[in-house]
Structure formats: C-alpha cells, structure tokens
Design an enzyme around this catalytic site. Sequence first.
Site, mmCIF file in Angstrom:
data_model
loop_
_atom_site.group_PDB
_atom_site.id
_atom_site.type_symbol
_atom_site.label_atom_id
_atom_site.label_comp_id
_atom_site.label_asym_id
_atom_site.label_seq_id
_atom_site.Cartn_x
_atom_site.Cartn_y
_atom_site.Cartn_z
ATOM 1 N N CYS A 146 -2.827 -14.288 -3.426
ATOM 2 C CA CYS A 146 -2.507 -14.734 -2.058
ATOM 3 C C CYS A 146 -2.722 -16.236 -1.917
ATOM 4 O O CYS A 146 -2.767 -16.750 -0.801
ATOM 5 C CB CYS A 146 -3.328 -13.957 -1.036
ATOM 6 S SG CYS A 146 -5.089 -14.200 -1.199
ATOM 7 N N ASP A 173 -6.409 -7.249 -6.160
ATOM 8 C CA ASP A 173 -5.999 -7.985 -4.949
ATOM 9 C C ASP A 173 -7.124 -8.939 -4.547
ATOM 10 O O ASP A 173 -7.791 -8.731 -3.530
ATOM 11 C CB ASP A 173 -5.685 -6.984 -3.821
ATOM 12 C CG ASP A 173 -5.181 -7.684 -2.565
ATOM 13 O OD1 ASP A 173 -4.654 -8.811 -2.673
ATOM 14 O OD2 ASP A 173 -5.320 -7.110 -1.464
ATOM 15 N N PHE A 218 -11.415 -5.450 -5.683
ATOM 16 C CA PHE A 218 -11.397 -6.217 -4.432
ATOM 17 C C PHE A 218 -10.899 -5.288 -3.316
ATOM 18 O O PHE A 218 -9.941 -5.587 -2.609
ATOM 19 C CB PHE A 218 -10.499 -7.465 -4.544
ATOM 20 C CG PHE A 218 -10.774 -8.327 -5.749
ATOM 21 C CD1 PHE A 218 -11.790 -9.273 -5.733
ATOM 22 C CD2 PHE A 218 -10.021 -8.184 -6.916
ATOM 23 C CE1 PHE A 218 -12.039 -10.080 -6.847
ATOM 24 C CE2 PHE A 218 -10.258 -8.976 -8.035
ATOM 25 C CZ PHE A 218 -11.269 -9.934 -8.006
ATOM 26 N N ASP A 230 -16.052 -3.924 -4.881
ATOM 27 C CA ASP A 230 -16.074 -5.091 -3.994
ATOM 28 C C ASP A 230 -17.499 -5.646 -4.010
ATOM 29 O O ASP A 230 -18.456 -4.899 -4.168
ATOM 30 C CB ASP A 230 -15.661 -4.695 -2.569
ATOM 31 C CG ASP A 230 -15.143 -5.880 -1.772
ATOM 32 O OD1 ASP A 230 -13.921 -5.979 -1.545
ATOM 33 O OD2 ASP A 230 -15.971 -6.751 -1.385
ATOM 34 N N SER A 231 -17.591 -6.957 -3.824
ATOM 35 C CA SER A 231 -18.937 -7.557 -3.828
ATOM 36 C C SER A 231 -19.623 -7.395 -2.472
ATOM 37 O O SER A 231 -20.819 -7.621 -2.356
ATOM 38 C CB SER A 231 -18.849 -9.034 -4.207
ATOM 39 O OG SER A 231 -17.884 -9.663 -3.393
ATOM 40 N N ARG A 291 0.854 -1.205 0.000
ATOM 41 C CA ARG A 291 0.000 0.000 0.000
ATOM 42 C C ARG A 291 0.878 1.239 0.000
ATOM 43 O O ARG A 291 0.612 2.218 -0.686
ATOM 44 C CB ARG A 291 -0.890 0.013 1.248
ATOM 45 C CG ARG A 291 -2.021 -0.989 1.195
ATOM 46 C CD ARG A 291 -3.032 -0.751 2.314
ATOM 47 N NE ARG A 291 -2.677 -1.389 3.564
ATOM 48 C CZ ARG A 291 -3.132 -2.578 3.949
ATOM 49 N NH1 ARG A 291 -3.942 -3.267 3.188
ATOM 50 N NH2 ARG A 291 -2.784 -3.083 5.111
HETATM 51 N N1 SAH Z 1 -7.053 -5.174 -1.040
HETATM 52 C C1 SAH Z 1 -7.709 -5.350 0.227
HETATM 53 C C2 SAH Z 1 -7.960 -6.810 0.562
HETATM 54 C C3 SAH Z 1 -8.791 -7.571 -0.443
HETATM 55 S S1 SAH Z 1 -9.563 -8.954 0.230
HETATM 56 C C4 SAH Z 1 -6.905 -4.637 1.305
HETATM 57 O O1 SAH Z 1 -5.749 -4.221 1.072
HETATM 58 O O2 SAH Z 1 -7.428 -4.481 2.407
HETATM 59 C C5 SAH Z 1 -10.585 -9.522 -0.998
HETATM 60 C C6 SAH Z 1 -11.885 -8.752 -1.153
HETATM 61 O O3 SAH Z 1 -12.498 -9.224 -2.346
HETATM 62 C C7 SAH Z 1 -12.933 -8.915 -0.067
HETATM 63 O O4 SAH Z 1 -13.316 -7.659 0.403
HETATM 64 C C8 SAH Z 1 -14.138 -9.601 -0.761
HETATM 65 O O5 SAH Z 1 -15.389 -9.081 -0.313
HETATM 66 C C9 SAH Z 1 -13.906 -9.239 -2.185
HETATM 67 N N2 SAH Z 1 -14.408 -10.158 -3.204
HETATM 68 C C10 SAH Z 1 -14.297 -11.503 -3.245
HETATM 69 N N3 SAH Z 1 -14.739 -11.990 -4.420
HETATM 70 C C11 SAH Z 1 -15.141 -10.915 -5.159
HETATM 71 C C12 SAH Z 1 -15.672 -10.746 -6.471
HETATM 72 N N4 SAH Z 1 -15.859 -11.798 -7.278
HETATM 73 N N5 SAH Z 1 -15.948 -9.504 -6.895
HETATM 74 C C13 SAH Z 1 -15.756 -8.438 -6.090
HETATM 75 N N6 SAH Z 1 -15.237 -8.531 -4.854
HETATM 76 C C14 SAH Z 1 -14.940 -9.758 -4.389
#
Ligand code: SAH
Length: 395
Positions: A339, A299, A227, A249-250, A211
Amino acid sequence: MPSVKLKKGRDKSFNRKHPWIFSGAIDSVKDININGETVDIISGDGKFLGYGSYSLHSQISVRVLSFNPDDKIDREFFKQKIENADQLRNQIINDNLTNAYRVINAEGDSLPGLVVDRYADLLVCQFLSAGAEFWKKEIVEILSNLFNPSGIFERSDVEVREKEGLQQSKGILSGKTPDEHIEIIENGIKFFVDIDLGHKTGFYLDQRDNRKLLESFSSGSEILNCFSFSGGFSVYALKAGASKVVNVDSSAEALSLAEKNLSLNGIDSSKYENVQEDVFKYLRKLRDTNKQFDVIILDPPKFAESVSQIEKAGRGYKDINLLALKLLKKNGTLFTFSCSGHIVPDLFNKIIADAATDAGREVHILKYLTQSPDHTMLTSFPEGLYLKGLVCKVS
Ligand code: SAH
C-alpha cells in the site's frame, strides 16, 4: 481576492488537470492571510485559470478546487461535489450487502484533502489539508443534511496534518458519540470496527474486493494471514470453508478485535489461531519447521513513507515475499500487497519476480489487484493509485 501567480511556463501540470501546485511553481502571492483560504490561480502570463486552497506551510502550496474560472467556490460548490461522490457510490456499492465504504476519497473525488468513510449510520472524516480544514464547518453541515448520520466523528490524528500547519485532531464533530465498536456489514459479512484503534478510520475498506476474491481460494485450505489486523481476510476465508487460519499481527488489540469478528460470524475457535508476533520473525520461525500452507496473505503496512525509503521498503517486501513463497505448498496461492504509493506497480512486480527467483519457485500471476473502486482514482492524478496486489500460483 487572494491569489497566486504561477511562474511563466509553469502551468503545464494545471493544464493537465493535476490537482497540486508545488511551491517551486509559484511566482508570487497576494492578500493571503489565512491558512487554507481560497485563492484565484493566475498563470505566468496573467490568465485567470481557476481556484485552489492555499496552504501556508506545505510544499504543496495549492490544491486545486476548480479548473473552471466560471465556478464559484462556496457551500453550494462543496454540496455539488459531495453529491457527485455519493451518486458514484450508489452505482458501485450494493447497499443491501455493504454499509461500510469510502464516501469521499479526497483528490480522487475532486475534494482535495477530504476523506469520509461510512460505517453503518456513522461517518468518519479526515481533514488532511489546510483547505479541507478551512471549509470544515460547511462540509460537516452538508454531510449531516445529506446522509443524516447518527454522528460525524473526526480522525484527523495523522502526521500529514502537521505539514499543513494543522494540529492533529480527533473527536465527535456532530451528533452522538459512537459506541466503542460499530457493527458493519461488508459483502454480507459482519464486522466490528473500532474507529478509535488507529489505522486509517478504523477498517481497511480498500481491501473489500480482494477479501471477496480470497473466498474462491479458501475451501479446505490452511491459510496464513500475515498482518491480519482485525481479521478481515480471515473471516471471509473461514466463512468460505477454509479448514484453518493462522492470524499474525504485532498488535494485541488488533488480534483481540479479530477474535471478536470471528466469533461474531459464528466461527469456532478451533478453526483459527492468533499469533502476536513480528511477521519478519515469525516467517523465519516457520521456515525452520516443516510447516507449509495452501494460501498465504501478506498485507503489510506502508513500508515507504517517502521517496527516500523506497530502497529499504523494497528489501522489506522482498524479504517477506521470499519467505512466504518458500512456505507455500505446491500449487499454493499467495495474495501479496503493497500500500506504499511510492512503490509503483512495475517495481512491485519486479520485487515479487526477484523473490520468486531467489525462492527457487515458479510463480504464475493469476491476477493484478488494486484498491476497491470507492477509493476513486483520477487519470490526471496517478498518485491516487496506492494499493497494489498480486494473486500468485506457486508451483
Ligand atoms: N489485512 C488487514 C490490514 C492490515 S494493516 C485487513 O484487511 O484489515 C497492517 C497490520 O500490520 C496492522 O494490524 C499492524 O498492527 C500490523 N503490523 C505492522 N507491522 C507489523 C509487523 N512487523 N509484524 C506483524 N504485524 C505488523
């Protein structure tokens, strides 16, 4: 004393100091009654090798606690290990700027199955193996004495516990029940963490350094944060002068927490947009418009939970990376991550290379990224490296 005897010739991995012994390497067990109890480890030719925790249910039958037969596995042993982990964090974390980090990273700190994260004056723990659960009371007492936290909260509500014959478990272990949102600082930036919201222990501490790196690509940029969870990357980018960020985000809860985090840092709501949508679908929608971005962050959650899912996960990673590469302006920047521990770095690089070819873009790799150093890795435990990332320049 309970003990396990290895099959003849099956002590090679132990001798290389790998902390797991699989059930297939075990010849016989003696006097083991309690899930997670401490056992002597004996080689196939009768040599006393060290100590471990025995899981009655997992394929990983033994998690090694000590490779030294002269050690004694007691409260003092765990206190020493926890103090060692703390000393390392004192070297790598600047307390004035960051009060949220991983204090204990399980195997990476020679404390198998135990994860402890610090969020300001609260500790959040995961007891992921039968051995960690067996020593829980002592571990909680040691943590209380050493860190004097306002509370110790457990987030062992994860499926891996079931492989260890343990029930999922969540709640306060010591001290006072924490507020719904804990305020932390990370590299001087404020965040609310919801330790109840699912996702690990509440915040993706492993992305801290990545970040920070995004700051140098942010000034004047239009950024798509896919995400986005609680807005970690977005807050850094907007504080560093990004002109606009779109969070995708979903999860509605994640986006609402992202909004709180952006406003906590005084960011005007005209600077960002929150889109609750599936990223796979949203990237396709954008493809059908002419919209392009200076920076895109991908991510995603873990796509490969097991070896059998590697191929499908690979297709998922390629799909979103291909779409994102097409959506970048000339000289745009892609921050892309995986990850999934099962997707090894070479494979991830290949997936991105294939996506670049299919997108018809020339892609320079500026930097290889990984988890922040409080997510310790051991040379003898390659499984500890799970987060991979690339910063790519796209021409
Ligand atoms: N980049 C973030 C962490 C991401 S975690 C950080 O630095 O804090 C992964 C995220 O993806 C979660 O919030 C989850 O709700 C979301 N997610 C999972 N599958 C998804 C999809 N198909 N479309 C959109 N968001 C999704």
